[in-house]
Write a protein that holds these residues in place. Structure first.
Motif, PDB file in Angstrom:
ATOM      1  N   CYS A  13      23.712  22.502  40.352  1.00  0.00           N
ATOM      2  CA  CYS A  13      23.347  21.168  40.833  1.00  0.00           C
ATOM      3  C   CYS A  13      23.496  21.084  42.353  1.00  0.00           C
ATOM      4  O   CYS A  13      24.413  21.662  42.934  1.00  0.00           O
ATOM      5  N   ASN A  14      22.588  20.326  42.966  1.00  0.00           N
ATOM      6  CA  ASN A  14      22.664  20.020  44.394  1.00  0.00           C
ATOM      7  C   ASN A  14      22.689  18.501  44.552  1.00  0.00           C
ATOM      8  O   ASN A  14      21.636  17.860  44.487  1.00  0.00           O
ATOM      9  N   PRO A  15      23.839  17.899  44.746  1.00  0.00           N
ATOM     10  CA  PRO A  15      23.918  16.428  44.816  1.00  0.00           C
ATOM     11  C   PRO A  15      23.152  15.870  46.014  1.00  0.00           C
ATOM     12  O   PRO A  15      23.087  16.495  47.067  1.00  0.00           O
ATOM     13  N   PRO A  16      22.585  14.671  45.858  1.00  0.00           N
ATOM     14  CA  PRO A  16      21.921  14.021  46.994  1.00  0.00           C
ATOM     15  C   PRO A  16      22.961  13.437  47.945  1.00  0.00           C
ATOM     16  O   PRO A  16      24.125  13.233  47.570  1.00  0.00           O
ATOM     17  N   LEU A  17      22.552  13.162  49.163  1.00  0.00           N
ATOM     18  CA  LEU A  17      23.464  12.568  50.135  1.00  0.00           C
ATOM     19  C   LEU A  17      23.588  11.058  49.945  1.00  0.00           C
ATOM     20  O   LEU A  17      24.593  10.465  50.361  1.00  0.00           O
ATOM     21  N   ARG A  18      22.586  10.428  49.327  1.00  0.00           N
ATOM     22  CA  ARG A  18      22.595   8.980  49.152  1.00  0.00           C
ATOM     23  C   ARG A  18      22.268   8.629  47.702  1.00  0.00           C
ATOM     24  O   ARG A  18      21.534   9.334  47.027  1.00  0.00           O
ATOM     25  N   ASP A  19      22.848   7.511  47.254  1.00  0.00           N
ATOM     26  CA  ASP A  19      22.590   6.974  45.909  1.00  0.00           C
ATOM     27  C   ASP A  19      22.918   7.982  44.817  1.00  0.00           C
ATOM     28  O   ASP A  19      22.229   8.062  43.788  1.00  0.00           O
ATOM     29  N   SER A  20      23.983   8.754  45.043  1.00  0.00           N
ATOM     30  CA  SER A  20      24.367   9.769  44.056  1.00  0.00           C
ATOM     31  C   SER A  20      25.026   9.114  42.845  1.00  0.00           C
ATOM     32  O   SER A  20      25.838   8.190  42.973  1.00  0.00           O
ATOM     33  N   PHE A  21      24.655   9.586  41.658  1.00  0.00           N
ATOM     34  CA  PHE A  21      25.206   9.086  40.415  1.00  0.00           C
ATOM     35  C   PHE A  21      25.324  10.259  39.462  1.00  0.00           C
ATOM     36  O   PHE A  21      24.330  10.787  38.980  1.00  0.00           O
ATOM     37  N   PHE A  22      26.559  10.702  39.215  1.00  0.00           N
ATOM     38  CA  PHE A  22      26.807  11.898  38.412  1.00  0.00           C
ATOM     39  C   PHE A  22      25.967  13.073  38.907  1.00  0.00           C
ATOM     40  O   PHE A  22      25.390  13.820  38.136  1.00  0.00           O
ATOM     41  N   TRP A  23      25.892  13.183  40.256  1.00  0.00           N
ATOM     42  CA  TRP A  23      25.304  14.317  40.985  1.00  0.00           C
ATOM     43  C   TRP A  23      23.790  14.396  40.908  1.00  0.00           C
ATOM     44  O   TRP A  23      23.188  15.381  41.292  1.00  0.00           O
ATOM     45  N   GLY A  24      23.174  13.330  40.422  1.00  0.00           N
ATOM     46  CA  GLY A  24      21.739  13.152  40.560  1.00  0.00           C
ATOM     47  C   GLY A  24      21.503  11.924  41.426  1.00  0.00           C
ATOM     48  O   GLY A  24      22.454  11.329  41.952  1.00  0.00           O
TER      49      GLY A  24
END
Length: 252
Positions: free
Chosen positions: A143-154
């Protein structure tokens, strides 16, 4: 086959895109917009977007595309059987220092936010499917988490959050010209084509909309400091099984 058309502007269809020194491939940007337009419609403005990377050993260089696309198609068929709208895009890149010189892929999946809100659950499913094809137990999907609006790494995307354009810009990373490479006669990019079907799904209830919009989006500073921005096996790192809610491994 003609050469790809290179797009060098900061926006595409009036939406900001990832800025690459060598520009972006116009046909990939077009596919991204088609998929998001379709998913935004069938999901009634509630999306969940995930970014994964997959590394392959050098022994699978020629077969990597087949293994990956077969895995993604199987995953999407499972989602369809569960009546969950789901689409994907993938890009193949040459090995670099971060991937140990091996073939690696970037994958973005876009699903209906009503039904799925766990990137680690999707990664686990993809890992199981890929392991069956490769006949090993190596977990290659990260997984590559987003920098904004992350929710359980999506990334949670909705009309209320007003972040559809931000999601498109994030996914447009996959359209960059730099580092794309594949054996002669093979593709460096692919995507699902559910937007050709235009199948509608029932709308969310008011209670479901409220729960989706009010969920905590933040990742704490402590988590960023501990895990950083590199791909991780989050289930192992947190000792958490998203399928059961229990620890992944029993404590000694």
């Amino acid at each position: 086959m003609g050469k790809p058309r290179i797009h060098r502007e900061e926006t595409y269809n009036e939406t900001r895109i990832y800025q690459s020194p060598s520009g972006s491939r116009a046909e990939i940007l077009a596919a991204i917009h088609q998929i998001f337009d379709y998913m935004w419609s069938v999901s009634h403005g509630r999306l969940y977007v995930c970014h994964f990377t997959v590394n392959f050993p050098s022994t699978f260089t020629l077969q990597a595309n087949d293994f990956l696309t077969g895995t993604l198609q199987s995953w999407r068929r499972t989602m369809q059987n569960r009546r969950v709208p789901a689409e994907y895009l993938w890009g193949r890149e040459k090995g670099d220092f971060a991937s140990g010189g091996h073939v690696h892929f970037h994958i973005f999946v876009i699903v209906h936010g009503k039904f799925i809100q766990s990137a680690s659950g999707i990664a686990n499913h993809l890992n199981c499917l890929l392991s069956k094809r490769l006949k090993d137990d190596v977990r290659r999907v990260r997984c590559n988490p987003p920098l904004r609006d992350s929710f359980f790494w999506g990334k949670k995307v909705s009309a209320k959050l007003d972040n559809l354009a931000d999601a498109i810009e994030w996914v447009s990373y996959i359209a960059k010209v730099d580092t794309k490479e594949a054996p002669f006669g093979q593709k460096t990019f692919g995507f699902s084509k559910g937007f050709l079907q235009q199948q509608q799904i029932s709308a969310l209830t008011l209670a479901e909309e409220a729960a989706f919009d009010e969920a905590d989006l933040s990742i704490s500073d402590e988590d960023w400091a501990a895990w950083g921005y590199e791909p991780l096996n989050w289930e192992e790192a947190l000792n958490f099984n998203p399928a059961t809610g229990e620890p992944l491994h029993e404590e000694a």
